[in-house]
Design a protein around this motif. Structure first.
Motif, PDB file in Angstrom:
ATOM      1  N   LEU A 116       0.861  -1.177   0.000  1.00 15.54           N
ATOM      2  CA  LEU A 116       0.000   0.000   0.000  1.00 15.54           C
ATOM      3  C   LEU A 116       0.900   1.230   0.000  1.00 15.54           C
ATOM      4  O   LEU A 116       1.781   1.356   0.850  1.00 15.54           O
ATOM      5  CB  LEU A 116      -0.887  -0.001   1.246  1.00 15.54           C
ATOM      6  CG  LEU A 116      -2.061   0.974   1.309  1.00 15.54           C
ATOM      7  CD1 LEU A 116      -3.074   0.659   0.211  1.00 15.54           C
ATOM      8  CD2 LEU A 116      -2.738   0.889   2.676  1.00 15.54           C
ATOM      9  N   GLN A 117       0.699   2.114  -0.969  1.00 12.12           N
ATOM     10  CA  GLN A 117       1.547   3.298  -1.044  1.00 12.12           C
ATOM     11  C   GLN A 117       0.738   4.523  -1.401  1.00 12.12           C
ATOM     12  O   GLN A 117      -0.038   4.518  -2.353  1.00 12.12           O
ATOM     13  CB  GLN A 117       2.685   3.111  -2.061  1.00 12.12           C
ATOM     14  CG  GLN A 117       3.636   4.312  -2.119  1.00 12.12           C
ATOM     15  CD  GLN A 117       4.925   4.023  -2.845  1.00 12.12           C
ATOM     16  OE1 GLN A 117       5.123   2.934  -3.374  1.00 12.12           O
ATOM     17  NE2 GLN A 117       5.821   4.992  -2.874  1.00 12.12           N
ATOM     18  N   GLY A 120      -2.879   9.511  -1.730  1.00 15.92           N
ATOM     19  CA  GLY A 120      -4.190   9.157  -2.255  1.00 15.92           C
ATOM     20  C   GLY A 120      -4.843   7.962  -1.599  1.00 15.92           C
ATOM     21  O   GLY A 120      -5.931   7.555  -2.010  1.00 15.92           O
ATOM     22  N   VAL A 121      -4.215   7.383  -0.569  1.00 17.76           N
ATOM     23  CA  VAL A 121      -4.786   6.221   0.116  1.00 17.76           C
ATOM     24  C   VAL A 121      -5.937   6.670   1.016  1.00 17.76           C
ATOM     25  O   VAL A 121      -5.829   7.654   1.756  1.00 17.76           O
ATOM     26  CB  VAL A 121      -3.708   5.508   0.957  1.00 17.76           C
ATOM     27  CG1 VAL A 121      -4.331   4.448   1.857  1.00 17.76           C
ATOM     28  CG2 VAL A 121      -2.663   4.883   0.049  1.00 17.76           C
ATOM     29  N   THR A 122      -7.047   5.953   0.945  1.00 20.23           N
ATOM     30  CA  THR A 122      -8.215   6.230   1.786  1.00 20.23           C
ATOM     31  C   THR A 122      -8.353   5.147   2.853  1.00 20.23           C
ATOM     32  O   THR A 122      -7.692   4.100   2.796  1.00 20.23           O
ATOM     33  CB  THR A 122      -9.496   6.254   0.953  1.00 20.23           C
ATOM     34  OG1 THR A 122      -9.753   4.922   0.460  1.00 20.23           O
ATOM     35  CG2 THR A 122      -9.378   7.215  -0.224  1.00 20.23           C
ATOM     36  N   ALA A 123      -9.247   5.393   3.809  1.00 21.85           N
ATOM     37  CA  ALA A 123      -9.514   4.393   4.844  1.00 21.85           C
ATOM     38  C   ALA A 123     -10.019   3.087   4.225  1.00 21.85           C
ATOM     39  O   ALA A 123      -9.667   1.995   4.681  1.00 21.85           O
ATOM     40  CB  ALA A 123     -10.524   4.939   5.849  1.00 21.85           C
ATOM     41  N   MET A 124     -10.825   3.194   3.168  1.00 21.53           N
ATOM     42  CA  MET A 124     -11.316   1.975   2.512  1.00 21.53           C
ATOM     43  C   MET A 124     -10.176   1.229   1.834  1.00 21.53           C
ATOM     44  O   MET A 124     -10.165  -0.007   1.803  1.00 21.53           O
ATOM     45  CB  MET A 124     -12.406   2.327   1.497  1.00 21.53           C
ATOM     46  CG  MET A 124     -13.735   2.694   2.128  1.00 21.53           C
ATOM     47  SD  MET A 124     -14.343   1.429   3.285  1.00 21.53           S
ATOM     48  CE  MET A 124     -14.448   0.001   2.202  1.00 21.53           C
ATOM     49  N   ALA A 207      -6.132   6.654  10.623  1.00 22.66           N
ATOM     50  CA  ALA A 207      -4.754   6.860  11.064  1.00 22.66           C
ATOM     51  C   ALA A 207      -3.777   6.113  10.165  1.00 22.66           C
ATOM     52  O   ALA A 207      -2.725   6.647   9.795  1.00 22.66           O
ATOM     53  CB  ALA A 207      -4.598   6.404  12.513  1.00 22.66           C
ATOM     54  N   VAL A 208      -4.128   4.892   9.792  1.00 24.30           N
ATOM     55  CA  VAL A 208      -3.253   4.110   8.914  1.00 24.30           C
ATOM     56  C   VAL A 208      -3.177   4.753   7.532  1.00 24.30           C
ATOM     57  O   VAL A 208      -2.110   4.812   6.909  1.00 24.30           O
ATOM     58  CB  VAL A 208      -3.729   2.645   8.835  1.00 24.30           C
ATOM     59  CG1 VAL A 208      -2.876   1.858   7.857  1.00 24.30           C
ATOM     60  CG2 VAL A 208      -3.668   1.988  10.218  1.00 24.30           C
ATOM     61  N   ALA A 209      -4.318   5.266   7.042  1.00 27.23           N
ATOM     62  CA  ALA A 209      -4.306   5.960   5.751  1.00 27.23           C
ATOM     63  C   ALA A 209      -3.430   7.210   5.819  1.00 27.23           C
ATOM     64  O   ALA A 209      -2.672   7.502   4.877  1.00 27.23           O
ATOM     65  CB  ALA A 209      -5.728   6.324   5.340  1.00 27.23           C
ATOM     66  N   TRP A 210      -3.529   7.954   6.928  1.00 24.67           N
ATOM     67  CA  TRP A 210      -2.670   9.138   7.096  1.00 24.67           C
ATOM     68  C   TRP A 210      -1.204   8.756   6.983  1.00 24.67           C
ATOM     69  O   TRP A 210      -0.426   9.422   6.297  1.00 24.67           O
ATOM     70  CB  TRP A 210      -2.930   9.790   8.462  1.00 24.67           C
ATOM     71  CG  TRP A 210      -1.911  10.829   8.808  1.00 24.67           C
ATOM     72  CD1 TRP A 210      -1.894  12.139   8.395  1.00 24.67           C
ATOM     73  CD2 TRP A 210      -0.719  10.645   9.579  1.00 24.67           C
ATOM     74  NE1 TRP A 210      -0.776  12.776   8.882  1.00 24.67           N
ATOM     75  CE2 TRP A 210      -0.027  11.890   9.606  1.00 24.67           C
ATOM     76  CE3 TRP A 210      -0.165   9.558  10.262  1.00 24.67           C
ATOM     77  CZ2 TRP A 210       1.174  12.064  10.286  1.00 24.67           C
ATOM     78  CZ3 TRP A 210       1.040   9.730  10.938  1.00 24.67           C
ATOM     79  CH2 TRP A 210       1.693  10.978  10.946  1.00 24.67           C
ATOM     80  N   LEU A 211      -0.818   7.657   7.633  1.00 20.81           N
ATOM     81  CA  LEU A 211       0.583   7.257   7.597  1.00 20.81           C
ATOM     82  C   LEU A 211       0.986   6.781   6.205  1.00 20.81           C
ATOM     83  O   LEU A 211       2.076   7.109   5.720  1.00 20.81           O
ATOM     84  CB  LEU A 211       0.862   6.171   8.629  1.00 20.81           C
ATOM     85  CG  LEU A 211       2.318   5.706   8.716  1.00 20.81           C
ATOM     86  CD1 LEU A 211       3.258   6.881   8.930  1.00 20.81           C
ATOM     87  CD2 LEU A 211       2.496   4.681   9.818  1.00 20.81           C
ATOM     88  N   ALA A 212       0.113   6.022   5.542  1.00 22.49           N
ATOM     89  CA  ALA A 212       0.419   5.575   4.175  1.00 22.49           C
ATOM     90  C   ALA A 212       0.668   6.769   3.265  1.00 22.49           C
ATOM     91  O   ALA A 212       1.591   6.756   2.439  1.00 22.49           O
ATOM     92  CB  ALA A 212      -0.723   4.716   3.635  1.00 22.49           C
ATOM     93  N   ASN A 213      -0.126   7.812   3.411  1.00 28.20           N
ATOM     94  CA  ASN A 213       0.030   9.000   2.566  1.00 28.20           C
ATOM     95  C   ASN A 213       1.255   9.814   2.955  1.00 28.20           C
ATOM     96  O   ASN A 213       1.968  10.337   2.087  1.00 28.20           O
ATOM     97  CB  ASN A 213      -1.230   9.853   2.635  1.00 28.20           C
ATOM     98  CG  ASN A 213      -2.413   9.188   1.961  1.00 28.20           C
ATOM     99  OD1 ASN A 213      -2.255   8.512   0.952  1.00 28.20           O
ATOM    100  ND2 ASN A 213      -3.599   9.358   2.515  1.00 28.20           N
ATOM    101  N   THR A 214       1.519   9.919   4.256  1.00 24.21           N
ATOM    102  CA  THR A 214       2.696  10.650   4.724  1.00 24.21           C
ATOM    103  C   THR A 214       3.972   9.977   4.243  1.00 24.21           C
ATOM    104  O   THR A 214       4.894  10.634   3.732  1.00 24.21           O
ATOM    105  CB  THR A 214       2.683  10.739   6.259  1.00 24.21           C
ATOM    106  OG1 THR A 214       1.498  11.438   6.681  1.00 24.21           O
ATOM    107  CG2 THR A 214       3.903  11.494   6.773  1.00 24.21           C
ATOM    108  N   LEU A 215       4.028   8.657   4.375  1.00 21.30           N
ATOM    109  CA  LEU A 215       5.212   7.924   3.922  1.00 21.30           C
ATOM    110  C   LEU A 215       5.288   7.904   2.399  1.00 21.30           C
ATOM    111  O   LEU A 215       6.384   7.912   1.830  1.00 21.30           O
ATOM    112  CB  LEU A 215       5.188   6.490   4.465  1.00 21.30           C
ATOM    113  CG  LEU A 215       5.400   6.340   5.968  1.00 21.30           C
ATOM    114  CD1 LEU A 215       5.315   4.870   6.368  1.00 21.30           C
ATOM    115  CD2 LEU A 215       6.734   6.920   6.411  1.00 21.30           C
TER     116      LEU A 215
END
Length: 265
Positions: A116-117, A120-124, A207-215
């Motif tokens: 997952l990168q 643009g990553v959403t919670a879904m 929170a996980v989506a936030w981190l995926a987008n930040t990274l």
């Protein structure tokens, strides 16, 4: 901050972790340190642990809930790296002698089945990429004296990561309402705190989506098989020799952990 200083502070944190001692807050030593500098220091610290034989097995999100933000005086999320040397399994007893000034927090761990990168990553997207979720404890620990941290201090110190314990009960986030599921944390048989998934950025998946987008903005992906700790749903719990903690997530199950020994600080 120049590369020599980045290495100096990263090495200082690594040595403090290895020797089970604290150092003065980085902001006291280097008042002009930026958040970007702090993440570069974190990278150096983790590089030292990997060079010593550990491997990166996941990521953690920190400072997501209001009780933890209020306690630490840090009011924005951060992230750190999980390494193989941090992993405990339910049923293990954590040796407090391996830690400095530990506190426990209960949360939900995501184990990914797909890369997952962001951006643009959403919670879904997070839910679709997740193999299963688990109740867990993160035992946070600070190499900064007396937890006197600002955001730059905790970021440089790998988001104050110590060790973590995964429960054994696996849940399907497509069938479990992780936003509304309640969490009860017990300490030595008595209720210590209660929480709900919505306390973590509206949902642990957010929170996980936030981190995926930040990274993702840094070119760093989540990898299949990685563990992502989504952030505390409880207040921080001080722990000492003989303590036992249990966190129970409604519709999912429990995680139990015991502590023995005496921490360094």
């Amino acid at each position: 901050m120049n590369e020599d200083k980045i290495q100096h502070y990263g090495d200082a944190l690594y040595d403090a972790w290895r020797e089970r001692r604290t150092i003065a807050p980085l902001l006291e030593q280097e008042p002009d340190i930026t958040l970007a500098d702090a993440y570069r220091i974190q990278l150096r610290y983790i590089e030292r642990r990997v060079a010593a034989g550990e491997s990166i097995v996941g990521k953690k999100i920190g400072v997501t809930s209001k009780p933890v933000q209020d306690f630490l005086g840090v009011f924005q999320p951060d992230f750190g790296q999980l390494t193989s040397g941090m992993v405990y399994q339910e049923g293990d007893t954590i040796d407090l002698g391996s830690l400095i000034q530990p506190k426990a927090e209960a949360e939900l761990a995501f184990v990914l089945k797909e890369d997952l990168q962001g951006p643009g990553v959403t919670a879904m997207d997070v839910i679709r990429a997740t193999d299963y979720v688990l109740p867990c404890f993160e035992i946070v620990d600070s190499r900064i004296t007396d937890w006197k941290i600002k955001i730059q201090d905790t970021v440089a110190d790998n988001a104050s990561c110590g060790v973590y314990v995964l429960g054994k009960t696996k849940g399907d986030p497509r069938k479990l309402d992780i936003t509304l599921a309640g969490m009860v944390l017990e300490k030595n048989g008595e209720i210590f705190s209660t929480g709900v998934g919505a306390a973590v950025q509206g949902s642990p998946a957010n929170a996980v989506a936030w981190l995926a987008n930040t990274l993702g903005e840094l070119g760093i992906p989540f990898k299949a098989g990685e563990v992502i700790l989504s952030g505390s749903q409880s207040a921080l719990v001080p722990v000492v020799d003989g303590d036992e903690l249990v966190c129970t997530v409604g519709g999912l199950g429990s995680c139990r952990v015991k502590f023995a020994g005496r921490s360094a600080a």
